[in-house]
Design a protein around this motif. Structure first.
Motif, PDB file in Angstrom:
ATOM      1  N   VAL A  21       0.161   5.206  -2.189  1.00  0.00           N
ATOM      2  CA  VAL A  21      -1.193   5.559  -2.608  1.00  0.00           C
ATOM      3  C   VAL A  21      -1.357   7.070  -2.462  1.00  0.00           C
ATOM      4  O   VAL A  21      -1.131   7.639  -1.396  1.00  0.00           O
ATOM      5  N   ASP A  65      -2.483   3.679 -11.764  1.00  0.00           N
ATOM      6  CA  ASP A  65      -3.862   3.866 -11.310  1.00  0.00           C
ATOM      7  C   ASP A  65      -4.553   5.066 -11.948  1.00  0.00           C
ATOM      8  O   ASP A  65      -5.730   5.322 -11.704  1.00  0.00           O
ATOM      9  N   TYR A 119      -3.677   8.211 -11.397  1.00  0.00           N
ATOM     10  CA  TYR A 119      -3.503   9.373 -10.521  1.00  0.00           C
ATOM     11  C   TYR A 119      -2.733  10.470 -11.254  1.00  0.00           C
ATOM     12  O   TYR A 119      -1.790  10.188 -12.002  1.00  0.00           O
ATOM     13  N   GLY A 173     -10.645   1.739  -6.925  1.00  0.00           N
ATOM     14  CA  GLY A 173      -9.771   1.766  -5.763  1.00  0.00           C
ATOM     15  C   GLY A 173      -8.290   1.758  -6.108  1.00  0.00           C
ATOM     16  O   GLY A 173      -7.760   0.746  -6.580  1.00  0.00           O
ATOM     17  N   ASN A 174      -7.636   2.871  -5.848  1.00  0.00           N
ATOM     18  CA  ASN A 174      -6.191   2.918  -6.072  1.00  0.00           C
ATOM     19  C   ASN A 174      -5.447   2.015  -5.105  1.00  0.00           C
ATOM     20  O   ASN A 174      -4.336   1.554  -5.403  1.00  0.00           O
ATOM     21  N   ASP A 175      -6.041   1.751  -3.925  1.00  0.00           N
ATOM     22  CA  ASP A 175      -5.420   0.812  -3.001  1.00  0.00           C
ATOM     23  C   ASP A 175      -5.400  -0.594  -3.600  1.00  0.00           C
ATOM     24  O   ASP A 175      -4.384  -1.298  -3.503  1.00  0.00           O
ATOM     25  N   LEU A 211       0.805  -1.223   0.000  1.00  0.00           N
ATOM     26  CA  LEU A 211       0.000   0.000   0.000  1.00  0.00           C
ATOM     27  C   LEU A 211       0.836   1.269   0.000  1.00  0.00           C
ATOM     28  O   LEU A 211       0.285   2.371   0.082  1.00  0.00           O
ATOM     29  N   GLU A 252      -7.123  -3.162   3.488  1.00  0.00           N
ATOM     30  CA  GLU A 252      -6.458  -2.920   4.771  1.00  0.00           C
ATOM     31  C   GLU A 252      -5.204  -3.766   4.907  1.00  0.00           C
ATOM     32  O   GLU A 252      -5.176  -4.924   4.477  1.00  0.00           O
ATOM     33  N   SER A 265      -6.819   9.849  -3.179  1.00  0.00           N
ATOM     34  CA  SER A 265      -7.164   8.756  -4.093  1.00  0.00           C
ATOM     35  C   SER A 265      -8.522   8.159  -3.752  1.00  0.00           C
ATOM     36  O   SER A 265      -8.943   8.135  -2.592  1.00  0.00           O
ATOM     37  N   SER A 266      -9.196   7.652  -4.764  1.00  0.00           N
ATOM     38  CA  SER A 266     -10.391   6.842  -4.521  1.00  0.00           C
ATOM     39  C   SER A 266      -9.932   5.496  -3.965  1.00  0.00           C
ATOM     40  O   SER A 266      -8.957   4.904  -4.439  1.00  0.00           O
ATOM     41  N   LEU A 267     -10.634   5.019  -2.941  1.00  0.00           N
ATOM     42  CA  LEU A 267     -10.236   3.806  -2.234  1.00  0.00           C
ATOM     43  C   LEU A 267     -11.424   2.870  -2.099  1.00  0.00           C
ATOM     44  O   LEU A 267     -12.566   3.312  -1.956  1.00  0.00           O
ATOM     45  N   HIS A 278      -2.695  -0.763  -6.277  1.00  0.00           N
ATOM     46  CA  HIS A 278      -1.353  -0.884  -5.708  1.00  0.00           C
ATOM     47  C   HIS A 278      -1.048  -2.322  -5.295  1.00  0.00           C
ATOM     48  O   HIS A 278       0.078  -2.805  -5.499  1.00  0.00           O
TER      49      HIS A 278
END
Length: 393
Positions: free
Chosen positions: A124, A192, A194, A153-155, A121, A134, A128-130, A158
Motif C-alpha cells: 500500500v 488502485d 496510485y 481505500g487503497n487498503d 496489505l 486492519e 494512500s487514502s485508506l 489491495h
C-alpha cells in the motif's frame, strides 16, 4: 448503519440500477481510429480543443472550464455531447478504481468474508487514502467495496486484488478488460490508481468504465452510497463518500439527481472525477481531469456546470460523437443480442424500502430478467478467464 441511500440486498441494488436507467449490456466497444466501422463517428482525437456545438438553439458551453480534458455524454444512448481532448492520456488517480470494480466486482458475492493477512496489505503506497482495513480483521466483500467506493481505500483495493489472484495479475486483467471495452488510452500499472510511472487513462476511457460500471447493479448501488458503516475493532465507524457532488460536503451542495460515480486525487493527476446524474428520464455522465484554475472544488464545480449544460441542452444539442455498443458481453461467445434502450427499457423506481422486491422495482419484470442474464454472462466470462468458480459466501 446510517446510509444516505437505503439498500436491501439484491432489490436495493436493482433499485439503484433502475434509477440510473442504464441497460445491462449497452456498454462501449471499439471506438478508436481503425476500429470503428464504415460511416461511424469517432471521438475527437488526442490534443483536440473543445468540440463546438453548432445546433440551433443549443446553449453556449459553460465559462471557466479549466480542466486539461473533459467529456460529457448520455449514458443511455452513448451520445457524446461535448468534449475537450477526450483522448489525452493523463494520470487517472482513483477514478481508475472504476475499471478495477468493473473487472473484479462480479467475482465475489457480497457476503463472502475475508480475514485480512499481512500479505493482503503489502505494498500500500505511502500517503494512500485508506478506509481502515486492519490485519487480522474479518470483512465482508460488501464492506471492502464500500471502502473502495466511499473512502477510495487503497487498503481495501489491495485485499480485493489479493483475493483476485494478486496485484500484478489484477493489473493485467484490468488491462484486458479495458481493451475488451475499446478503451485504448489506458495503461494499468497500479490497480488502485496510485501514481505509478506509465499509468495513464483518458476522459473517454474513464467514461467507458463509468458507463460499463453503471450497467452492473452492485456497482450502481455502491457508487450511489453517500454514507455507510465500516467495521472496526471498536465497533462500526461511519464513513462518508469523498465524492462531494454526492455527499454535499466541504463547501459543495449535493448535485440534483446525482447517482455517483468516483472521484480521485494524486499529486501527478490533480483532481479527477467521473460523475453521473439523472433527471427527467435521462442519465448523463461527465468526466473531468485535472482542472487548472486553482479554485477550491474546481473539479466538482466544472463537472456540475457541464451536467447543467447537458440537461439544459436536451433535444437541442446535436451529438458530436457516439460511443458504440457491443452486441455481446466482452469475452463471451454466446452471441446474445445487445439489450439496448429499444429492447429493454429500465423504468425509474421510487426509493427502495426494506421490503421492496426486484420484480416490483422494474416494470413488467424486464429488468429482473435482464439482470439475471447479465449476471450469468459476467460469471461465465470470469470463470472462463480464470478457470475457477466464483468464491462461495
Amino acid at each position: 448503519m446510517a446510509t444516505d441511500v437505503l439498500y436491501s440486498g439484491r432489490a436495493a441494488a436493482v433499485a439503484a440500477l433502475a434509477v440510473a436507467g442504464i441497460t445491462l449490456t449497452s456498454i462501449p466497444a471499439e471506438a478508436h481510429p481503425g476500429a470503428a466501422g464504415p460511416g461511424s463517428r469517432r471521438p475527437a482525437v488526442q490534443g483536440a480543443g473543445v468540440r463546438p456545438v453548432t445546433s440551433p438553439g443549443a446553449p453556449e458551453l459553460p465559462d471557466g472550464l479549466s480542466a486539461r480534458s473533459w467529456m460529457l455524454s448520455d449514458a443511455g444512448t452513448g451520445d457524446v455531447l461535448a468534449a475537450k481532448a477526450p483522448h489525452r492520456r493523463l494520470p487517472p488517480a482513483s477514478t481508475l478504481k472504476t475499471l478495477f470494480a468493473v473487472t473484479v466486482l462480479p467475482k465475489f458475492t457480497a457476503g463472502t468474508v475475508r480475514q485480512v493477512s499481512a500479505t493482503d496489505l503489502e505494498g500500500v503506497g505511502d500517503g494512500s487514502s485508506l478506509v481502515g482495513v486492519e490485519q487480522g480483521g474479518r470483512y465482508t466483500v460488501a464492506d471492502l467495496w464500500r471502502g473502495v467506493f466511499l473512502r477510495s481505500g487503497n487498503d481495501a483495493v489491495h485485499v480485493l486484488a489479493s483475493m483476485n489472484g494478486g496485484w500484478d495479475a489484477t493489473a493485467k486483467e484490468m488491462q484486458q478488460t479495458a481493451r475488451e471495452l475499446g478503451a485504448r488510452d489506458t495503461s494499468v500499472k497500479s490497480p488502485d490508481g496510485y501514481d505509478t510511472p506509465g499509468q495513464v487513462s483518458s476522459a473517454y476511457d474513464l467514461t467507458v468504465f463509468g458507463r460499463a460500471g453503471l450497467a452492473n447493479a452492485d456497482f450502481a448501488g455502491y457508487c450511489a452510497t453517500a454514507r455507510a458503516g465500516f467495521p472496526t475493532k471498536e465497533g462500526v465507524n461511519q464513513i462518508e463518500n469523498t465524492n462531494r457532488l454526492l455527499s454535499g460536503s466541504h463547501g459543495m451542495t449535493r448535485y440534483p439527481g446525482i447517482i455517483g460515480v468516483k472521484n480521485g486525487y494524486t499529486t501527478n493527476a490533480g483532481n479527477t472525477l467521473v460523475a453521473a446524474a439523472r433527471r427527467d428520464g435521462r442519465t448523463l455522465l461527465v468526466t473531468v481531469m485535472n482542472p487548472q484554475s486553482g479554485e477550491n472544488n474546481a473539479v466538482y464545480k466544472e463537472a456540475g456546470a457541464l451536467l447543467d449544460w447537458g440537461f439544459d441542452s436536451a433535444a437541442k444539442a446535436r451529438p458530436i460523437d457516439t460511443l458504440r455498443t457491443v452486441g455481446t458481453v466482452p469475452g463471451d461467445d454466446s452471441r446474445i443480442r445487445t439489450l439496448t434502450t429499444d429492447t429493454v427499457k429500465v423504468k425509474a423506481a421510487p426509493p427502495a424500502s426494506g421490503g421492496a422486491s426486484a420484480a416490483a422495482l422494474w416494470g413488467g419484470g424486464f429488468g429482473a430478467v435482464a439482470l439475471a442474464l447479465a449476471g450469468t454472462f459476467i460469471r461465465r466470462r470470469h470463470r472462463r478467464r480464470r478457470g475457477t468458480p466464483e468464491e462461495a459466501a
